[in-house]
Design an enzyme around this catalytic site. Structure first.
Site, PDB file in Angstrom:
ATOM      1  N   SER A   1       0.798  -1.224   0.000  1.00 19.15           N
ATOM      2  CA  SER A   1       0.000   0.000   0.000  1.00 19.15           C
ATOM      3  C   SER A   1       0.836   1.282   0.000  1.00 19.15           C
ATOM      4  CB  SER A   1      -0.946  -0.033   1.192  1.00 19.15           C
ATOM      5  OG  SER A   1      -1.839   1.025   1.129  1.00 19.15           O
ATOM      6  N   HIS A   2       0.678   2.065   1.046  1.00 16.13           N
ATOM      7  CA  HIS A   2       1.327   3.376   1.123  1.00 16.13           C
ATOM      8  C   HIS A   2       2.755   3.281   1.650  1.00 16.13           C
ATOM      9  CE1 HIS A   2      -0.549   2.130   4.765  1.00 16.13           C
ATOM     10  NE2 HIS A   2       0.245   2.925   5.449  1.00 16.13           N
TER      11      HIS A   2
ATOM     12  N   ASP B   1      -2.410   6.471  -3.493  1.00 17.18           N
ATOM     13  CA  ASP B   1      -1.263   5.812  -2.852  1.00 17.18           C
ATOM     14  C   ASP B   1      -0.676   4.695  -3.712  1.00 17.18           C
ATOM     15  OD1 ASP B   1      -3.344   4.026  -2.636  1.00 17.18           O
ATOM     16  OD2 ASP B   1      -2.658   3.224  -0.724  1.00 17.18           O
TER      17      ASP B   1
ATOM     18  N   ASP C   1      -1.090   1.463  -4.060  1.00 20.64           N
ATOM     19  CA  ASP C   1      -1.949   0.509  -4.765  1.00 20.64           C
ATOM     20  C   ASP C   1      -3.283   1.107  -5.192  1.00 20.64           C
ATOM     21  OD1 ASP C   1      -2.709   0.679  -2.096  1.00 20.64           O
ATOM     22  OD2 ASP C   1      -3.532  -1.343  -2.057  1.00 20.64           O
TER      23      ASP C   1
ATOM     24  N   ASP D   1      -5.804   2.648  -3.610  1.00 15.06           N
ATOM     25  CA  ASP D   1      -7.078   2.616  -2.881  1.00 15.06           C
ATOM     26  C   ASP D   1      -7.284   3.818  -1.962  1.00 15.06           C
ATOM     27  OD1 ASP D   1      -5.220   1.807  -1.024  1.00 15.06           O
ATOM     28  OD2 ASP D   1      -6.187  -0.111  -0.543  1.00 15.06           O
ATOM     29  N   ARG D   2      -6.223   4.566  -1.691  1.00 13.52           N
ATOM     30  CA  ARG D   2      -6.383   5.745  -0.822  1.00 13.52           C
ATOM     31  C   ARG D   2      -6.509   7.014  -1.653  1.00 13.52           C
ATOM     32  NH1 ARG D   2      -2.841   5.321   4.600  1.00 13.52           N
ATOM     33  NH2 ARG D   2      -3.342   3.172   5.106  1.00 13.52           N
TER      34      ARG D   2
ATOM     35  N   LYS E   1     -11.563   0.078  -0.709  1.00  8.11           N
ATOM     36  CA  LYS E   1     -11.603   1.522  -0.849  1.00  8.11           C
ATOM     37  C   LYS E   1     -11.009   1.871  -2.205  1.00  8.11           C
ATOM     38  CE  LYS E   1      -7.497   2.140   2.082  1.00  8.11           C
ATOM     39  NZ  LYS E   1      -7.268   0.834   2.702  1.00  8.11           N
TER      40      LYS E   1
HETATM   41  C1  G16 Z   1      -5.130  -0.574   5.446  1.00  9.33           C
HETATM   42  C2  G16 Z   1      -6.559  -0.997   5.522  1.00  9.33           C
HETATM   43  C3  G16 Z   1      -7.393   0.175   5.938  1.00  9.33           C
HETATM   44  C4  G16 Z   1      -6.870   0.761   7.236  1.00  9.33           C
HETATM   45  C5  G16 Z   1      -5.428   1.133   7.049  1.00  9.33           C
HETATM   46  C6  G16 Z   1      -4.764   1.720   8.283  1.00  9.33           C
HETATM   47  O1  G16 Z   1      -5.005   0.376   4.437  1.00  9.33           O
HETATM   48  O2  G16 Z   1      -7.001  -1.473   4.277  1.00  9.33           O
HETATM   49  O3  G16 Z   1      -8.706  -0.241   6.037  1.00  9.33           O
HETATM   50  O4  G16 Z   1      -7.591   1.876   7.622  1.00  9.33           O
HETATM   51  O5  G16 Z   1      -4.722  -0.012   6.660  1.00  9.33           O
HETATM   52  O6  G16 Z   1      -4.305   0.740   9.084  1.00  9.33           O
HETATM   53  P1  G16 Z   1      -3.340   0.975  10.315  1.00  9.33           P
HETATM   54  O7  G16 Z   1      -3.874   2.176  11.050  1.00  9.33           O
HETATM   55  O8  G16 Z   1      -3.510  -0.304  11.053  1.00  9.33           O
HETATM   56  O9  G16 Z   1      -1.959   1.228   9.804  1.00  9.33           O
HETATM   57  P2  G16 Z   1      -3.963   0.204   3.268  1.00  9.33           P
HETATM   58  O10 G16 Z   1      -4.223   1.384   2.367  1.00  9.33           O
HETATM   59  O11 G16 Z   1      -2.625   0.245   3.952  1.00  9.33           O
HETATM   60  O12 G16 Z   1      -4.281  -1.118   2.668  1.00  9.33           O
END
Ligand code: G16
Length: 539
Positions: free
Chosen positions: A112-113, A273, A275, A277-278, A372
């Site tokens: 992801s990010h 981000d 991937d 989704d953000r 998302k």
């Molecule tokens: C993932 C989840 C999200 C979550 C986020 C933050 O996002 O898919 O639903 O809100 O992690 O998680 P944390 O606060 O535990 O770091 P992503 O975009 O990283 O896949």
């Protein structure tokens, strides 16, 4: 030829908030990725003869692991894999393909990010047949399997050409290499009024952060919607994201923020981000927090064709501000509060209880997929701007004037010693029952608990999802440890204060939250436990 390879189990393959995320070096240990992938196959009972979707965000290791996953799918009886060309699929595009193709699920390779490259992060998550992240009972079964696994199966012969769109065959399994963008872009076109957006002649800056959304944004924004060439910045996906964090927040998308606050700002600014989704939304002269964005999108969604008949309900994660709840109340529809993690929205969406969901962590989406969706949020904003002829700033100010404003910020303390972070949370949990009635500055604790979620659709209970401290008057602080980091612990502290209609709606956020931040430290001993005088990231 199918080969059975003997392996030794790893003990650290527990999926976090969203799949297994580790340093690339961890994934490069012998059989590490194979163990996890075989464990997924072992828990998907009806994989034989099924279709599986594969793709990733293009970060370092992506191609290599996609190749392995295809070979393992063929050896495990899968009949067909659908894979994005070059091994690329954004997370929402993967979710869409799983749903459209009737696949049994999909493997999405992403951290992801988090940053990418040989010394940075990689990840694998499994999405189920509804297109959404596997629910906890599935991730727990996968984790249990990873600890017992002693062999995996793989097809070692034959070539796979990931760059050639069309169908190939490997040991009797069909490999369909597809354009990663087309089906997703077509879906977006069915949801929004592209003619109105095009006709509004808005200007825009979209920062793809050298991550997966580049090709998607170029196709949709520049080709289909007619935004000027160059609207999409950093649009070429790179294995290491150009050395940056592909995290669309005010720290890592600083250039975009500075542009949007300058005299040269276009009408609208956004970023996505690693991937895809953000999303980050910045209007000319105004940053819209993800919590506010969710509320504003929900309040105006009826302006887009897909949501013209109204919303069934709105869901938000617990740490997300209550701004969306006020919209749900005004619309006369239910509001749901779930733990952090998109997987918790899946059941509500499948049951038709909600249409729009969102999280403070820059995630917003709807029932069109089960993830998302960064570009979806951007397009809904554009549709609203086009339909109203208003600026993002006007939309926001009018929203606050109608509903009041939930001032909001998240303070992240990154790379904290894990033992220190655990001690902080343990101490906090230990004193929850004594906090009620105690005062910190002008704030008095009304209630304090550790959030537990009872899923009304399947009866499951998820406990220990974050400590909430509610003050009299509606202000709140939430503490939880991130489930997506790869080194040490990240402490997240979420601060919120509600200012009613007629109040100081245009006040400075930092100022409005200063007393809550001070109370948060007094209650949890953040400085004492972490040794940090200030957060690393404020969003
Ligand atoms: C993932 C989840 C999200 C979550 C986020 C933050 O996002 O898919 O639903 O809100 O992690 O998680 P944390 O606060 O535990 O770091 P992503 O975009 O990283 O896949």
């Amino acid at each position: 030829m199918i080969e059975t390879v003997m392996t030794t189990a790893y003990t650290d393959q527990k999926p976090g908030t969203s799949g297994v995320r580790k340093k690339v070096k961890v994934f490069q240990q012998p059989h590490y990725a194979e163990n996890f992938i075989q464990s997924v196959f072992d828990v998907i009972e009806d994989r034989v003869g099924a279709t599986l979707v594969l793709g990733g965000d293009g970060r370092f290791l992506n191609r290599e692991v996609i190749d392995k996953a295809i070979r393992m799918a063929a050896a495990n009886g899968v009949a067909r894999v659908i894979v994005g060309q070059g091994g690329i699929l954004s997370t929402p595009a993967a979710s869409n393909l799983i749903r459209q193709s009737g696949a049994i699920g999909g493997l999405v390779l992403s951290a992801s990010h988090n940053p990418g490259g040989p010394d940075e992060d990689f990840g694998i998550k499994y999405n189920v047949a509804n297109g959404g992240p596997a629910p906890e009972k599935v991730t727990e079964a996968i984790y249990a399997r990873t600890r017992a696994i002693d062999q995996y199966r793989v097809v070692t012969s034959g070539e796979i050409d990931l760059d050639r769109v069309g169908t190939q065959e490997l040991n009797g399994m069909a490999i369909e290499v597809v354009d990663p963008v087309a089906a997703y872009a077509d879906l977006m076109q069915t949801l929004f009024d592209f003619t109105a957006i095009r006709g509004a002649e808005l200007t825009m800056a979209f920062d793809a952060m050298n991550a997966v959304t580049g090709p998607y944004a170029k196709e949709i924004l520049e080709r289909r919607l007619g935004f000027a060439e160059g609207t999409v910045r950093n649009g070429t996906p790179l294995e290491d994201f150009g050395g940056h964090h592909p995290d669309p927040n005010l720290v890592h998308a600083r250039e975009l923020y500075d542009l949007m606050m300058s005299n040269d700002a276009p009408d609208f600014g956004a970023a996505s981000d690693g991937d895809g989704d953000r999303n980050l939304i910045i209007g000319r002269g105004i940053f819209i927090t993800p919590s506010d964005s969710l509320a504003m999108l929900a309040a105006n969604a009826h302006l887009a064709p897909a949501y013209a008949d109204g919303l069934k309900g709105i869901a938000r994660s617990m740490p997300t501000s209550a701004a969306a709840d006020r919209v749900a109340e005004a619309l006369g529809i239910p509001a749901f509060e779930t733990p952090t993690g998109w997987k918790f929205f899946g059941n509500l969406l499948d049951a038709g209880k909600v249409t729009i969901c969102g999280e403070e962590s820059a995630g917003t989406g709807s029932d069109h997929v089960r993830e998302k969706d960064g570009l979806w949020a951007v397009l809904l904003w554009l549709n609203i701007l086009a339909a109203t002829g208003k600026s993002a700033k006007q939309i926001a100010e009018e929203h606050w004037a109608q509903y009041g404003r939930n001032f909001y910020a998240r303070h992240d303390y990154e790379g904290v010693d894990s033992a220190a972070a655990d001690a902080l949370m343990a101490e906090l949990r230990g004193k929850l029952s004594d906090l009620r009635g105690q005062s910190f500055g002008d704030l008095t604790v009304q209630s304090a608990d550790d959030f537990a979620y009872h899923d009304s659709t399947d009866g499951s209970v998820s406990s220990n999802q974050g400590v909430r401290i509610l003050f009299e008057g509606g202000s709140r602080v939430v503490f939880r440890l991130s489930g997506t980091g790869t080194s040490g612990a990240t402490l997240r502290v979420y601060l919120e204060r509600y200012e009613p209609v007629g109040g100081r709606l245009d006040a400075d956020t930092t100022e409005m939250l200063a007393d809550i931040a001070a109370a948060a430290d007094a209650i949890a001993g953040i400085v004492r436990h972490t040794g940090r005088a200030a957060p690393d990231v404020v969003t």
